[in-house]
Design a protein around this motif. Sequence first.
Motif, PDB file in Angstrom:
ATOM      1  N   ALA A   1       0.819  -1.211   0.000  1.00  0.00           N
ATOM      2  CA  ALA A   1       0.000   0.000   0.000  1.00  0.00           C
ATOM      3  C   ALA A   1       0.852   1.259   0.000  1.00  0.00           C
ATOM      4  N   CYS A   2       2.138   1.106  -0.321  1.00  0.00           N
ATOM      5  CA  CYS A   2       3.036   2.261  -0.273  1.00  0.00           C
ATOM      6  C   CYS A   2       2.651   3.328  -1.293  1.00  0.00           C
ATOM      7  N   GLY A   3       1.895   2.941  -2.343  1.00  0.00           N
ATOM      8  CA  GLY A   3       1.450   3.935  -3.322  1.00  0.00           C
ATOM      9  C   GLY A   3       0.566   4.995  -2.698  1.00  0.00           C
ATOM     10  N   VAL A   4      -0.333   4.565  -1.798  1.00  0.00           N
ATOM     11  CA  VAL A   4      -1.209   5.518  -1.109  1.00  0.00           C
ATOM     12  C   VAL A   4      -0.393   6.404  -0.177  1.00  0.00           C
ATOM     13  N   LEU A   5       0.530   5.795   0.564  1.00  0.00           N
ATOM     14  CA  LEU A   5       1.390   6.581   1.455  1.00  0.00           C
ATOM     15  C   LEU A   5       2.306   7.508   0.657  1.00  0.00           C
ATOM     16  N   PHE A   6       2.739   7.060  -0.527  1.00  0.00           N
ATOM     17  CA  PHE A   6       3.618   7.853  -1.384  1.00  0.00           C
ATOM     18  C   PHE A   6       2.953   9.177  -1.766  1.00  0.00           C
ATOM     19  N   VAL A   7       1.697   9.113  -2.180  1.00  0.00           N
ATOM     20  CA  VAL A   7       0.971  10.332  -2.567  1.00  0.00           C
ATOM     21  C   VAL A   7       0.815  11.258  -1.373  1.00  0.00           C
ATOM     22  N   SER A   8       0.489  10.690  -0.206  1.00  0.00           N
ATOM     23  CA  SER A   8       0.313  11.509   0.991  1.00  0.00           C
ATOM     24  C   SER A   8       1.629  12.147   1.423  1.00  0.00           C
ATOM     25  N   MET A   9       2.759  11.391   1.294  1.00  0.00           N
ATOM     26  CA  MET A   9       4.059  11.968   1.637  1.00  0.00           C
ATOM     27  C   MET A   9       4.410  13.131   0.720  1.00  0.00           C
ATOM     28  N   LEU A  10       4.092  13.004  -0.559  1.00  0.00           N
ATOM     29  CA  LEU A  10       4.339  14.098  -1.493  1.00  0.00           C
ATOM     30  C   LEU A  10       3.560  15.350  -1.100  1.00  0.00           C
ATOM     31  N   GLU A  11       2.306  15.162  -0.721  1.00  0.00           N
ATOM     32  CA  GLU A  11       1.475  16.301  -0.330  1.00  0.00           C
ATOM     33  C   GLU A  11       1.929  16.908   0.989  1.00  0.00           C
ATOM     34  N   THR A  12       2.433  16.062   1.896  1.00  0.00           N
ATOM     35  CA  THR A  12       2.838  16.542   3.221  1.00  0.00           C
ATOM     36  C   THR A  12       4.193  17.227   3.195  1.00  0.00           C
ATOM     37  N   PHE A  13       5.157  16.621   2.507  1.00  0.00           N
ATOM     38  CA  PHE A  13       6.535  17.142   2.525  1.00  0.00           C
ATOM     39  C   PHE A  13       6.932  17.860   1.240  1.00  0.00           C
ATOM     40  N   GLY A  14       6.060  17.855   0.247  1.00  0.00           N
ATOM     41  CA  GLY A  14       6.411  18.404  -1.060  1.00  0.00           C
ATOM     42  C   GLY A  14       6.650  19.901  -1.021  1.00  0.00           C
TER      43      GLY A  14
END
Length: 477
Positions: free
Chosen positions: A65-78
């Motif tokens: 499920a890292c794809g879902v976490l990946f998008v959220s990390m981009l939005e959080t730390f981007g």
Amino acid sequence: SEAQPLGPAPTGAALPPGPGPSDSPEAAVEKVEVELAGPATGGWGWLVMLAAMWCNGSVFGIQNACGVLFVSMLETFGSKDDDKMVFKTAWVGSLSMGMIFFCCPIVSVFTDLFGCRKTAVVGAAVGFVGLMSSSFVSSIEPLYLTYGIIFACGCSFAYQPSLVILGHYFKKRLGLVNGIVTAGSSVFTILLPLLLRVLIDSVGLFYTLRVLCIFMFVLFLAGFTYRPLATSTKDKESGGSGFSLFSRKKFSPPKKIFNFAIFKVTAYAVWAVGIPLALFGYFVPYVHLVKVVLMCIGVTSGVGRLLFGRIADYVPGVKKVYLQVLSFFFIGLMSMMIPLCSIFGALIAVCLIMGLFDGCFISIMAPIAFELVGAQDVSQAIGFLLGFMSIPMTVGPPIAGLLRDKLGSYDVAFYLAGVPPLIGGAVLCFIPWIHSKKQREISKTTGKEKMEKMLENQNSLLSSSSGMFKKESDSII
């Protein structure tokens, strides 16, 4: 469940050998207990199976499920000023998945030294700490340590013992049990992304990671079910005193860290080469296909793990390898057919077949390892294999992405991805022949030794009879 008395081994089951030079006192006692107890049946064995299924589901459900976490990390730390943010964030998930398999050879050593239960419990605790600390970071870089290394190493220490312990508790139904356990990751892979999307939308990334810590805490508790098998026969022999310090000293062999002697088993060495060779193209479709198709693969993969796990119970000995040969043949063929699919329905059909045989390959890895090296060395055998698998898992998909960037299409990448599974499957075909040849040599040597011993006993008997006859003759004279 109560331990079974000593008796003949079930058909097709390999007898676990005694303690060897690679075992510590505690691990040796555990293995001797397993040998005396035989296959465990009843409630506790099935509880161990459920604990191992939760382990597979939690570890690989979160990883997949890292794809879902990946998008959220981009939005959080981007940041708009950082054009390399996607590359930096992608390394978090890639590092985590690679570390899980890369650490498995080291985990196998700890499993031999301290047993399955202690290794799994400590691993789950480390994974909990890594995941919890990931929820307090303020930038992407600390996640390389907390999520990519600490959490992944903990998952590796919890995961590998779950494969080993099943062979101690089950013999007749080992294939079915492994199918059920590995199907847990398919179920979690389908359901967990849906849960994560709801959580991220509701409470954000950091609280979502803290909720995932609950999965690791349950995994921590599940590790306590991996208890050594006690035996009523042993209790009777020791006067019902149970475990004692003296009984542990009785089985204390010298320690050996990495047991490279298992590579002297030619059939295992070929298996340890053939599987990673096949995996260079195996994971390419999983990385570069759309998410809807991946869900279809996940569903039929779960079905395949249950179906072929049960079928493997009826395939005797090392011939189970032929099921892996069949799975690699279809996986390679389906990979080559992906570029030929002109309509979406055809692509779905191809991926459904691919997922079915993906489940076949995964569910029978542990039973084959038990057949090739026996229960004593299976921990390090599985550990070395998973460590070798980390190389093609890491290298294959980036090569496919590079080909796509250079050629502007995935067609060549998918055609080439189908080649390694076919080659790896061809290599695996030699394993049953190699194993049976070795068994014939051992039987021939054993038979020769028995014959020599029998002749020696007969000569000794004749000599003693001749001496008695001479004494009787002398007395008559």
